[in-house]
Design a protein around this motif. Sequence first.
Motif, PDB file in Angstrom:
ATOM      1  N   GLY A 109      82.408 106.963 -14.080  1.00 22.07           N
ATOM      2  CA  GLY A 109      81.515 107.234 -15.192  1.00 22.07           C
ATOM      3  C   GLY A 109      80.399 108.200 -14.872  1.00 22.07           C
ATOM      4  N   LEU A 110      80.367 108.746 -13.655  1.00 24.60           N
ATOM      5  CA  LEU A 110      79.327 109.698 -13.262  1.00 24.60           C
ATOM      6  C   LEU A 110      79.708 111.106 -13.730  1.00 24.60           C
ATOM      7  CD1 LEU A 110      78.749 108.340  -9.651  1.00 24.60           C
ATOM      8  CD2 LEU A 110      77.188 108.115 -11.592  1.00 24.60           C
ATOM      9  N   PRO A 111      78.729 111.966 -14.003  1.00 27.90           N
ATOM     10  CA  PRO A 111      79.029 113.322 -14.478  1.00 27.90           C
ATOM     11  C   PRO A 111      79.690 114.185 -13.407  1.00 27.90           C
ATOM     12  CG  PRO A 111      76.751 112.696 -14.969  1.00 27.90           C
ATOM     13  CD  PRO A 111      77.279 111.670 -14.032  1.00 27.90           C
ATOM     14  N   ASP A 112      80.394 115.214 -13.860  1.00 28.89           N
ATOM     15  CA  ASP A 112      80.989 116.190 -12.946  1.00 28.89           C
ATOM     16  C   ASP A 112      79.910 116.814 -12.067  1.00 28.89           C
ATOM     17  OD1 ASP A 112      83.236 115.670 -14.401  1.00 28.89           O
ATOM     18  OD2 ASP A 112      83.477 117.689 -15.224  1.00 28.89           O
ATOM     19  N   GLY A 113      80.225 116.990 -10.776  1.00 21.92           N
ATOM     20  CA  GLY A 113      79.351 117.721  -9.872  1.00 21.92           C
ATOM     21  C   GLY A 113      77.934 117.203  -9.806  1.00 21.92           C
ATOM     22  N   SER A 114      77.761 115.884  -9.876  1.00 16.18           N
ATOM     23  CA  SER A 114      76.417 115.317  -9.982  1.00 16.18           C
ATOM     24  C   SER A 114      75.896 114.698  -8.693  1.00 16.18           C
ATOM     25  CB  SER A 114      76.388 114.255 -11.084  1.00 16.18           C
ATOM     26  OG  SER A 114      77.307 113.210 -10.810  1.00 16.18           O
ATOM     27  N   VAL A 115      76.734 114.615  -7.667  1.00 15.44           N
ATOM     28  CA  VAL A 115      76.326 113.907  -6.454  1.00 15.44           C
ATOM     29  C   VAL A 115      76.523 114.761  -5.213  1.00 15.44           C
ATOM     30  CG1 VAL A 115      76.370 111.403  -6.119  1.00 15.44           C
ATOM     31  CG2 VAL A 115      78.252 112.474  -7.187  1.00 15.44           C
ATOM     32  N   GLY A 116      75.681 114.502  -4.210  1.00 17.76           N
ATOM     33  CA  GLY A 116      75.793 115.238  -2.954  1.00 17.76           C
ATOM     34  C   GLY A 116      76.609 114.522  -1.907  1.00 17.76           C
ATOM     35  N   THR A 117      76.622 113.182  -1.952  1.00 21.52           N
ATOM     36  CA  THR A 117      77.290 112.409  -0.907  1.00 21.52           C
ATOM     37  C   THR A 117      77.979 111.186  -1.492  1.00 21.52           C
ATOM     38  OG1 THR A 117      75.513 113.021   0.637  1.00 21.52           O
ATOM     39  CG2 THR A 117      76.996 111.276   1.326  1.00 21.52           C
ATOM     40  N   VAL A 118      79.232 111.001  -1.102  1.00 23.69           N
ATOM     41  CA  VAL A 118      79.979 109.774  -1.411  1.00 23.69           C
ATOM     42  C   VAL A 118      80.438 109.185  -0.084  1.00 23.69           C
ATOM     43  CG1 VAL A 118      81.977 108.767  -2.569  1.00 23.69           C
ATOM     44  CG2 VAL A 118      80.768 110.696  -3.627  1.00 23.69           C
ATOM     45  N   ILE A 119      80.300 107.873   0.068  1.00 28.51           N
ATOM     46  CA  ILE A 119      80.771 107.215   1.283  1.00 28.51           C
ATOM     47  C   ILE A 119      81.716 106.075   0.924  1.00 28.51           C
ATOM     48  CG2 ILE A 119      78.672 107.820   2.560  1.00 28.51           C
ATOM     49  CD1 ILE A 119      77.800 104.886   2.329  1.00 28.51           C
ATOM     50  N   SER A 120      82.559 105.724   1.898  1.00 31.27           N
ATOM     51  CA  SER A 120      83.407 104.538   1.757  1.00 31.27           C
ATOM     52  C   SER A 120      83.691 103.994   3.142  1.00 31.27           C
ATOM     53  CB  SER A 120      84.724 104.860   1.040  1.00 31.27           C
ATOM     54  OG  SER A 120      85.621 105.528   1.913  1.00 31.27           O
ATOM     55  N   SER A 121      83.908 102.684   3.214  1.00 37.98           N
ATOM     56  CA  SER A 121      84.412 102.095   4.458  1.00 37.98           C
ATOM     57  C   SER A 121      85.281 100.899   4.114  1.00 37.98           C
ATOM     58  CB  SER A 121      83.273 101.683   5.401  1.00 37.98           C
ATOM     59  OG  SER A 121      82.523 100.610   4.897  1.00 37.98           O
ATOM     60  N   LEU A 134      90.371 109.581  -4.942  1.00 35.98           N
ATOM     61  CA  LEU A 134      89.967 110.799  -4.231  1.00 35.98           C
ATOM     62  C   LEU A 134      89.726 111.943  -5.214  1.00 35.98           C
ATOM     63  CD1 LEU A 134      92.400 110.444  -1.224  1.00 35.98           C
ATOM     64  CD2 LEU A 134      89.896 110.365  -1.102  1.00 35.98           C
ATOM     65  N   ALA A 135      90.527 112.015  -6.268  1.00 33.51           N
ATOM     66  CA  ALA A 135      90.291 113.037  -7.299  1.00 33.51           C
ATOM     67  C   ALA A 135      88.963 112.788  -8.010  1.00 33.51           C
ATOM     68  CB  ALA A 135      91.439 113.037  -8.303  1.00 33.51           C
ATOM     69  N   GLU A 136      88.636 111.521  -8.238  1.00 31.31           N
ATOM     70  CA  GLU A 136      87.363 111.178  -8.870  1.00 31.31           C
ATOM     71  C   GLU A 136      86.188 111.544  -7.952  1.00 31.31           C
ATOM     72  OE1 GLU A 136      84.849 109.170 -11.865  1.00 31.31           O
ATOM     73  OE2 GLU A 136      86.625 110.449 -11.775  1.00 31.31           O
ATOM     74  N   ILE A 137      86.344 111.298  -6.674  1.00 31.11           N
ATOM     75  CA  ILE A 137      85.287 111.661  -5.717  1.00 31.11           C
ATOM     76  C   ILE A 137      85.068 113.170  -5.729  1.00 31.11           C
ATOM     77  CG2 ILE A 137      84.738 111.787  -3.252  1.00 31.11           C
ATOM     78  CD1 ILE A 137      86.151 109.006  -3.013  1.00 31.11           C
ATOM     79  N   ARG A 138      86.137 113.926  -5.700  1.00 35.80           N
ATOM     80  CA  ARG A 138      85.999 115.387  -5.777  1.00 35.80           C
ATOM     81  C   ARG A 138      85.325 115.812  -7.073  1.00 35.80           C
ATOM     82  NH1 ARG A 138      90.581 118.587  -6.176  1.00 35.80           N
ATOM     83  NH2 ARG A 138      89.149 120.323  -5.978  1.00 35.80           N
ATOM     84  N   THR A 146      79.691 116.131   0.331  1.00 35.73           N
ATOM     85  CA  THR A 146      80.571 115.547   1.341  1.00 35.73           C
ATOM     86  C   THR A 146      81.025 114.155   0.954  1.00 35.73           C
ATOM     87  OG1 THR A 146      78.678 114.695   2.605  1.00 35.73           O
ATOM     88  CG2 THR A 146      79.568 116.855   3.249  1.00 35.73           C
ATOM     89  N   PHE A 147      82.265 113.850   1.332  1.00 38.44           N
ATOM     90  CA  PHE A 147      82.812 112.501   1.269  1.00 38.44           C
ATOM     91  C   PHE A 147      82.976 112.031   2.705  1.00 38.44           C
ATOM     92  CE2 PHE A 147      86.981 110.016   1.036  1.00 38.44           C
ATOM     93  CZ  PHE A 147      86.332 108.807   0.834  1.00 38.44           C
ATOM     94  N   GLY A 193      92.643 118.105  -1.940  1.00 38.96           N
ATOM     95  CA  GLY A 193      92.081 119.368  -2.398  1.00 38.96           C
ATOM     96  C   GLY A 193      90.665 119.654  -1.945  1.00 38.96           C
ATOM     97  N   PHE A 194      90.177 118.944  -0.925  1.00 37.14           N
ATOM     98  CA  PHE A 194      88.851 119.255  -0.386  1.00 37.14           C
ATOM     99  C   PHE A 194      88.888 120.597   0.338  1.00 37.14           C
ATOM    100  CE2 PHE A 194      88.722 114.619  -0.760  1.00 37.14           C
ATOM    101  CZ  PHE A 194      87.493 114.440  -1.375  1.00 37.14           C
ATOM    102  N   GLY A 195      87.723 121.227   0.454  1.00 38.20           N
ATOM    103  CA  GLY A 195      87.657 122.512   1.139  1.00 38.20           C
ATOM    104  C   GLY A 195      87.948 122.402   2.619  1.00 38.20           C
ATOM    105  N   SER A 196      87.474 121.327   3.250  1.00 38.11           N
ATOM    106  CA  SER A 196      87.757 121.078   4.664  1.00 38.11           C
ATOM    107  C   SER A 196      87.737 119.584   4.906  1.00 38.11           C
ATOM    108  CB  SER A 196      86.733 121.769   5.564  1.00 38.11           C
ATOM    109  OG  SER A 196      85.440 121.198   5.404  1.00 38.11           O
ATOM    110  N   VAL A 197      88.510 119.146   5.901  1.00 38.43           N
ATOM    111  CA  VAL A 197      88.595 117.732   6.251  1.00 38.43           C
ATOM    112  C   VAL A 197      88.584 117.612   7.770  1.00 38.43           C
ATOM    113  CG1 VAL A 197      89.947 115.604   6.131  1.00 38.43           C
ATOM    114  CG2 VAL A 197      89.948 117.182   4.184  1.00 38.43           C
ATOM    115  N   GLU A 198      87.668 116.808   8.297  1.00 39.61           N
ATOM    116  CA  GLU A 198      87.614 116.501   9.720  1.00 39.61           C
ATOM    117  C   GLU A 198      87.905 115.020   9.892  1.00 39.61           C
ATOM    118  OE1 GLU A 198      83.709 117.518  10.965  1.00 39.61           O
ATOM    119  OE2 GLU A 198      83.838 119.589  10.229  1.00 39.61           O
TER     120      GLU A 198
END
Length: 221
Positions: A109-121, A134-138, A146-147, A193-198
């Motif tokens: 329910g959050l707007p597009d492009g509204s957050v700087g950081t998402v975390i999960s564990s 993952l599509a929602e996080i992007r 960053t995720f 589809g992330f730009g980079s993944v480490e």
Amino acid sequence: MTESSTRESAVPAFRPHGGRGPFNAAFFHAMGPYLESALRPHKQRVYAGLTDDVVEIGPGVGANLPYLAEGSTLVAIEPNPYMHDRLRAAAARRRVHLDLRPAGAEQTGLPDGSVGTVISSLVLCSVHDPEAVLAEIRRILRPGGTFRFVEHVVAQDGTPTRAAQRALRRPWSWTFEGCSCERDLEGAVRAAGFGSVEVEHYRLHTPFLPFNPQIAGVARV
């Protein structure tokens, strides 16, 4: 009906279980210090320098609150109501502002492009549709966002751990409310589809054998 509404209606709502829900809330509260001692070096690396506003997918009872600065805000996407009281109490102790949203991770329910950081564990193992999450996080991350994740994953074929994962898949999933110990989550993140993944691979040494193969990493938009 639009394509987006069709996709949303296809995602089953989280259904709290009167037995497993309280059990899991109590289990992760009691086991939190033990699990945290094993995971701390990896969390310290990927959660370093978190912004003052963080979205967490499935924060549970608040295991990751110590990585947020005092006075910061956590938008907590947590559909399991049995976790909420302990999460609120933990946020109050850490002096973190809690914006608790009982939504599914597929539709925050959050707007597009509204957050700087998402975390999960230890949560992508149990969501209904990890690719949709993952599509929602992007979608909600702004450019440069960053995720950051710490997750348990499927073991290599032919190993005793992989055999244990197969043997225990059903009781494990039932007990831990849909958790799968057989997901290739690295592959899912890399394909999202992330730009980079480490990604860092490591193994815990705990009595919970199916849980021990793990990854920690950072995906950037």
